[in-house]
Design an enzyme around this catalytic site. Structure first.
Site, PDB file in Angstrom:
ATOM      1  N   SER A   9     -15.487  28.790  -6.681  1.00  0.00           N
ATOM      2  CA  SER A   9     -15.328  27.312  -6.721  1.00  0.00           C
ATOM      3  C   SER A   9     -13.844  26.885  -6.300  1.00  0.00           C
ATOM      4  CB  SER A   9     -15.292  27.087  -8.400  1.00  0.00           C
ATOM      5  OG  SER A   9     -15.128  25.849  -8.793  1.00  0.00           O
TER       6      SER A   9
ATOM      7  N   LYS B 196     -18.242  26.471  -3.721  1.00  0.00           N
ATOM      8  CA  LYS B 196     -18.595  25.332  -4.404  1.00  0.00           C
ATOM      9  C   LYS B 196     -17.330  24.574  -4.242  1.00  0.00           C
ATOM     10  CE  LYS B 196     -18.101  24.434  -9.320  1.00  0.00           C
ATOM     11  NZ  LYS B 196     -18.852  24.613 -10.582  1.00  0.00           N
TER      12      LYS B 196
ATOM     13  N   LYS C 158     -15.202  21.040  -5.358  1.00  0.00           N
ATOM     14  CA  LYS C 158     -14.983  19.873  -6.333  1.00  0.00           C
ATOM     15  C   LYS C 158     -14.837  18.611  -5.671  1.00  0.00           C
ATOM     16  CE  LYS C 158     -14.906  22.422 -10.384  1.00  0.00           C
ATOM     17  NZ  LYS C 158     -15.814  22.012 -11.494  1.00  0.00           N
TER      18      LYS C 158
ATOM     19  N   ASP D 187     -19.543  19.948  -7.056  1.00  0.00           N
ATOM     20  CA  ASP D 187     -19.382  19.880  -8.214  1.00  0.00           C
ATOM     21  C   ASP D 187     -18.553  18.379  -8.587  1.00  0.00           C
ATOM     22  OD1 ASP D 187     -19.286  19.696 -11.067  1.00  0.00           O
ATOM     23  OD2 ASP D 187     -18.460  21.830 -11.009  1.00  0.00           O
TER      24      ASP D 187
ATOM     25  N   GLU E  54     -23.817  19.097  -8.265  1.00  0.00           N
ATOM     26  CA  GLU E  54     -23.682  19.726  -9.867  1.00  0.00           C
ATOM     27  C   GLU E  54     -22.906  18.375 -10.215  1.00  0.00           C
ATOM     28  OE1 GLU E  54     -21.619  23.174 -10.307  1.00  0.00           O
ATOM     29  OE2 GLU E  54     -21.269  22.918 -12.303  1.00  0.00           O
TER      30      GLU E  54
ATOM     31  N   ASP F 144     -24.366  20.655 -15.513  1.00  0.00           N
ATOM     32  CA  ASP F 144     -23.678  21.626 -16.287  1.00  0.00           C
ATOM     33  C   ASP F 144     -23.178  20.698 -17.552  1.00  0.00           C
ATOM     34  OD1 ASP F 144     -21.230  22.659 -17.166  1.00  0.00           O
ATOM     35  OD2 ASP F 144     -20.047  22.643 -15.206  1.00  0.00           O
TER      36      ASP F 144
ATOM     37  N   LYS G  89     -23.231  27.965 -18.722  1.00  0.00           N
ATOM     38  CA  LYS G  89     -22.126  28.485 -19.098  1.00  0.00           C
ATOM     39  C   LYS G  89     -22.040  29.172 -20.494  1.00  0.00           C
ATOM     40  CE  LYS G  89     -18.994  25.661 -16.274  1.00  0.00           C
ATOM     41  NZ  LYS G  89     -18.314  24.543 -16.069  1.00  0.00           N
TER      42      LYS G  89
ATOM     43  N   GLY H 235     -18.417  29.447 -14.466  1.00  0.00           N
ATOM     44  CA  GLY H 235     -17.085  29.752 -15.403  1.00  0.00           C
ATOM     45  C   GLY H 235     -16.172  28.661 -15.592  1.00  0.00           C
TER      46      GLY H 235
HETATM   47  O1  OSB Z   1     -17.280  22.350 -14.016  1.00  0.00           O
HETATM   48  O2  OSB Z   1     -17.745  24.466 -13.328  1.00  0.00           O
HETATM   49  C1  OSB Z   1     -16.978  23.244 -13.877  1.00  0.00           C
HETATM   50  C2  OSB Z   1     -13.626  24.954 -14.335  1.00  0.00           C
HETATM   51  C3  OSB Z   1     -13.067  24.437 -15.256  1.00  0.00           C
HETATM   52  C4  OSB Z   1     -13.806  23.108 -15.721  1.00  0.00           C
HETATM   53  C5  OSB Z   1     -14.998  23.173 -15.167  1.00  0.00           C
HETATM   54  C6  OSB Z   1     -15.645  23.831 -14.354  1.00  0.00           C
HETATM   55  C7  OSB Z   1     -14.795  24.865 -13.646  1.00  0.00           C
HETATM   56  C8  OSB Z   1     -15.057  25.636 -12.420  1.00  0.00           C
HETATM   57  C9  OSB Z   1     -14.516  26.942 -12.502  1.00  0.00           C
HETATM   58  O3  OSB Z   1     -15.721  25.191 -11.618  1.00  0.00           O
HETATM   59  C10 OSB Z   1     -15.427  28.174 -11.812  1.00  0.00           C
HETATM   60  C11 OSB Z   1     -14.778  29.604 -12.183  1.00  0.00           C
HETATM   61  O4  OSB Z   1     -14.642  29.957 -13.377  1.00  0.00           O
HETATM   62  O5  OSB Z   1     -14.784  30.219 -11.251  1.00  0.00           O
HETATM   63 MG    MG Z   2     -19.401  22.291 -13.221  1.00  0.00          MG
END
Ligand code: OSB
Ligand code: MG
Length: 372
Positions: A137, A163, A165, A190, A215, A240, A264, A292
């Site tokens: 991510s 992924k 953001k 995401d 996402e 999510d 998660k 995660g």
């Molecule tokens: O939306 O998946 C998410 C981290 C903090 C808050 C929200 C998210 C995330 C990540 C981290 O995308 C993914 C990882 O732990 O590798």
């Molecule tokens: Mg997410």
């Protein structure tokens, strides 16, 4: 019957190797709470409360988790006797919400129990894989060149799914640049709920970008809006934040709010509920993967175990420890080789806490015992 005699809570702070920015905020270091459960016969189970420090992903914060863990969950766990972690999870369910806090205790109970049974946590959960596919991510970067450098480094490390953001002002352009520079790498985006139904044109454009999924485009409770968007798009919508329990998943399935589920452990309130969500999704033919929360090694180990279940058919956010931390809280780091993390074969969690390292990074600590 298992009786927990002592609960130890530790706030542990680790610096991130690279700043991580999402649609809501940026972070350079993380503080998580490690939960240690000690049974009457000396067995130990570790769990992790991986809440972000601020209430921007969910309503929880490190501070709220610390308070709920100390005042409600620890006394509840000290007063319970149980044969299986799911019964302890049932007892903890009288605490409403507070899923990250509950997840830390549930995870520790599973680690304790699978260790006592002499089986790997993954097997105890119903896992069938010997290794799990890992994706990464990537946060919002200052420039597109910075993002391309990140993608390039992670692809070189072997990760097979990236992924990105996204947030208003950082969406179509970075996605197009990454797609054209890395045309064969599976990419998904995401939004962490940063858009609304009036942004439909952005999603129509993203729908043309060959993404694996989109996402959490909209706010957590906007399940109807997600269904309206999914009906317009060929790209699967992945939920999510919208799915905090199995009931939310039932609603999402009924409405058609998405075609993929990110499970998660923290958001679902623990492994017990995560496994139940996986069972329902699997019965409904909905592919899932494990998301995660930048977990330290303890929470990351639980994510690896969960990802070994048969319905986890998409790469999970279970990148190696080194993606986030120069040194992790476990004696061995979690390692991804060619985009795969091996599932441990020994009993319990499969990774041990590095007690000296943990002690050196502990900012606050509390031991709560039975009867005071
Ligand atoms: O939306 O998946 C998410 C981290 C903090 C808050 C929200 C998210 C995330 C990540 C981290 O995308 C993914 C990882 O732990 O590798
Ligand atoms: Mg997410």
């Amino acid at each position: 019957m298992i009786r927990v005699e002592a609960v130890e809570l530790r706030r542990v702070r680790l610096p991130l190797v690279h700043q991580f920015r999402t649609s809501s905020h940026a972070k350079r270091e993380l503080e998580h709470i490690l939960v240690v459960l000690r049974s009457a016969d000396g067995a130990v189970g570790w769990g992790e409360i991986a809440s972000p420090s601020g209430p921007f992903y969910s309503a929880e914060t490190v501070e709220s988790c610390w308070g709920v863990a100390r005042s409600f969950l620890a006394p509840l766990v000290l007063g319970a006797s149980w044969e299986h972690p799911s019964s302890l999870a049932g007892a903890m369910a009288k605490v409403r919400g507070n899923h990250f806090a509950r997840a830390g205790f549930d995870m520790a109970a599973w680690a304790l129990w699978s260790g006592l049974q002499g089986v790997p946590l993954a097997k105890a959960l119903g896992g069938t894989r010997s290794s799990v596919e890992a994706g990464v991510s990537l946060g919002i970067e200052p420039t597109i060149d910075d993002l391309l450098a990140q993608v390039s480094a992670q692809v070189a490390s072997g990760y097979r799914r990236i992924k990105l953001k996204i947030a208003p002002g950082w969406d179509v352009e970075p996605v197009r640049e990454v797609r054209s520079a890395f045309p064969s790498v599976p990419v998904h985006v995401d939004a962490n709920g940063a858009y609304g139904i009036s942004d439909m044109s952005i999603f129509r454009t993203l729908d043309e970008c060959g993404l694996l999924m989109i996402e959490q485009p909209f706010a957590p409770r906007a399940l109807v809006a997600h269904a309206e968007l999914q009906a317009e798009l060929a790209t699967p919508v992945c939920l999510d934040e919208s799915v905090e329990d199995v009931e939310d998943l039932v609603t999402a399935l009924r409405l058609g709010s998405g075609r993929i589920l990110n499970i998660k452990v923290s958001r679902m309130g623990g492994l017990t509920q995560a496994v139940r969500a996986h069972e329902l999704a699997r019965a409904e033919g909905m592919p899932v993967w494990c998301g995660g929360m930048h977990e330290f090694g303890i929470g990351r180990a639980a994510n690896v175990a969960l990802s070994s279940l048969p319905g986890f058919t998409l790469p999970s956010d279970v990148s190696g420890s080194d993606k986030y931390y120069a040194r992790d809280v476990t004696t061995r780091p979690i390692v991804s080789v060619d985009g795969f993390v091996d599932v441990p074969e020994g009993p319990g969690l499969g990774w041990e806490a590095d007690l000296d390292f943990v002690a050196g990074h502990t900012t606050d600590q509390l031991v709560i015992k039975k009867g005071g």
